[in-house]
Design an enzyme around this catalytic site. Structure first.
Site, PDB file in Angstrom:
ATOM      1  N   PRO A   2      29.982  31.072  17.003  1.00 24.75           N
ATOM      2  CG  PRO A   2      31.421  32.576  18.022  1.00 24.75           C
ATOM      3  CD  PRO A   2      30.137  31.835  18.243  1.00 24.75           C
ATOM      4  CD  GLU A   3      30.329  26.976  11.506  1.00 23.01           C
ATOM      5  OE1 GLU A   3      30.953  25.958  11.166  1.00 23.01           O
ATOM      6  OE2 GLU A   3      29.276  27.340  10.944  1.00 23.01           O
ATOM      7  CE  LYS A  52      30.814  25.139  16.912  1.00 22.69           C
ATOM      8  NZ  LYS A  52      29.359  25.273  16.681  1.00 22.69           N
ATOM      9  NE  ARG A 259      22.336  27.018  14.775  1.00 25.10           N
ATOM     10  CZ  ARG A 259      23.660  27.194  14.832  1.00 25.10           C
ATOM     11  NH1 ARG A 259      24.407  26.382  15.559  1.00 25.10           N
ATOM     12  NH2 ARG A 259      24.228  28.183  14.169  1.00 25.10           N
TER      13      ARG A 259
END
Length: 270
Positions: A2-3, A52, A259
């Site tokens: 999740p950002e 985060k 990523r």
């Protein structure tokens, strides 16, 4: 993973629906049972997000009174009816009608004020927070030889910014993800920060990441809406091989910082 906008929404919901109430705190899975027992019957004083990182401050007279949560890659914190109990719940905070159920986090710890402050001190500037100061970032970016695509993923620089916001902001500004930080102009640095602030605020409001401008929405372009687990309308993220909405060039994909990075080689030429 999740950002940052997701973590800020979680903090807002905890503050809205769980503060000021006597709460039932448990660990059905058992891995947080001792800590949950300390918190059981007490109230949440305040929840806040920093990048985060999620901190839930309880009003107990104990050095370790802050639940520190990092969801990691697979974790989730869901608000569900109190009677809805399923899965491996590490932490359950129940107000009698709704339960905040934490499953699969990277970690869930009970920490002190000093430990919380140490985590915050290491975090970068969070574009969602009103107290963020991009001027703390400017000299660090200006002297870095790392690519801006790499720098944006560094949580010690840009707290809360993840893979989607990295790709989308750089596309929207026409900046190559491979441009070294020390080759960005002041105007480009300012534009990146301003775009992140705007986009991530929309993410908090809507609960999803929307980055396309009005003229590029499905309705405006006469195209089908995006179908993806992440939801939202985007320009390049997870659109490898599909035509760019602006120039028609196929979107390119490459691994950067572990990523998948997406960009348009024409609109973001180096």
């Amino acid at each position: 993973m999740p950002e940052g906008h997701v973590i800020h929404r979680l903090a807002a919901e905890l503050n809205s629906d769980f503060t000021g109430q006597d709460l039932t705190v448990t660990s059905p899975q058992g891995r947080f049972a001792a800590e949950a027992a300390l918190l059981d019957g007490h109230r949440i004083a305040h929840a806040e997000a920093v990048g985060k990182h999620l901190f839930v401050d309880f009003d107990i007279d104990h050095p370790e009174h802050i639940v520190y949560i990092h969801l990691g890659l697979i974790g989730s914190l869901r608000f569900e009816p109190s009677e809805d109990v399923w899965g491996q719940i590490r932490l359950r905070i129940d107000n009698g009608a709704t339960a905040a159920n934490l499953r699969g986090p990277q970690w869930c710890r009970l920490v002190t004020d000093a430990e919380r402050d140490a985590v915050v001190a290491k975090a970068g500037e969070d574009p969602i927070r009103a107290d963020a100061d991009p001027e703390q970032l400017r000299p660090r970016i200006a002297r870095s030889r790392r690519s801006i695509g790499s720098l944006l993923m560094d949580q010690k620089l840009y707290a809360g910014v993840g893979n989607i916001y990295r790709a989308e902001t750089l596309f929207r500004l026409g900046i190559s993800p491979f441009r070294p930080g020390n080759q960005l102009t002041d105007a480009e640095f300012d534009s990146i920060w301003a775009d992140l602030v705007g986009l991530m605020a929309i993410g908090v409001e809507r609960g999803r990441i929307d980055t396309v401008r009005d003229e590029h929405t499905p309705e405006a372009m006469g195209r089908a809406p995006r179908k993806d687990d992440h939801g939202g309308e985007v320009y390049v993220y997870r659109r490898a091989g599909q035509p760019c909405y602006l120039c028609g060039t196929p979107i390119t994909e490459q691994v950067m910082e572990g990523r998948n990075l997406f960009w348009c080689p024409t609109c973001q030429a180096d």
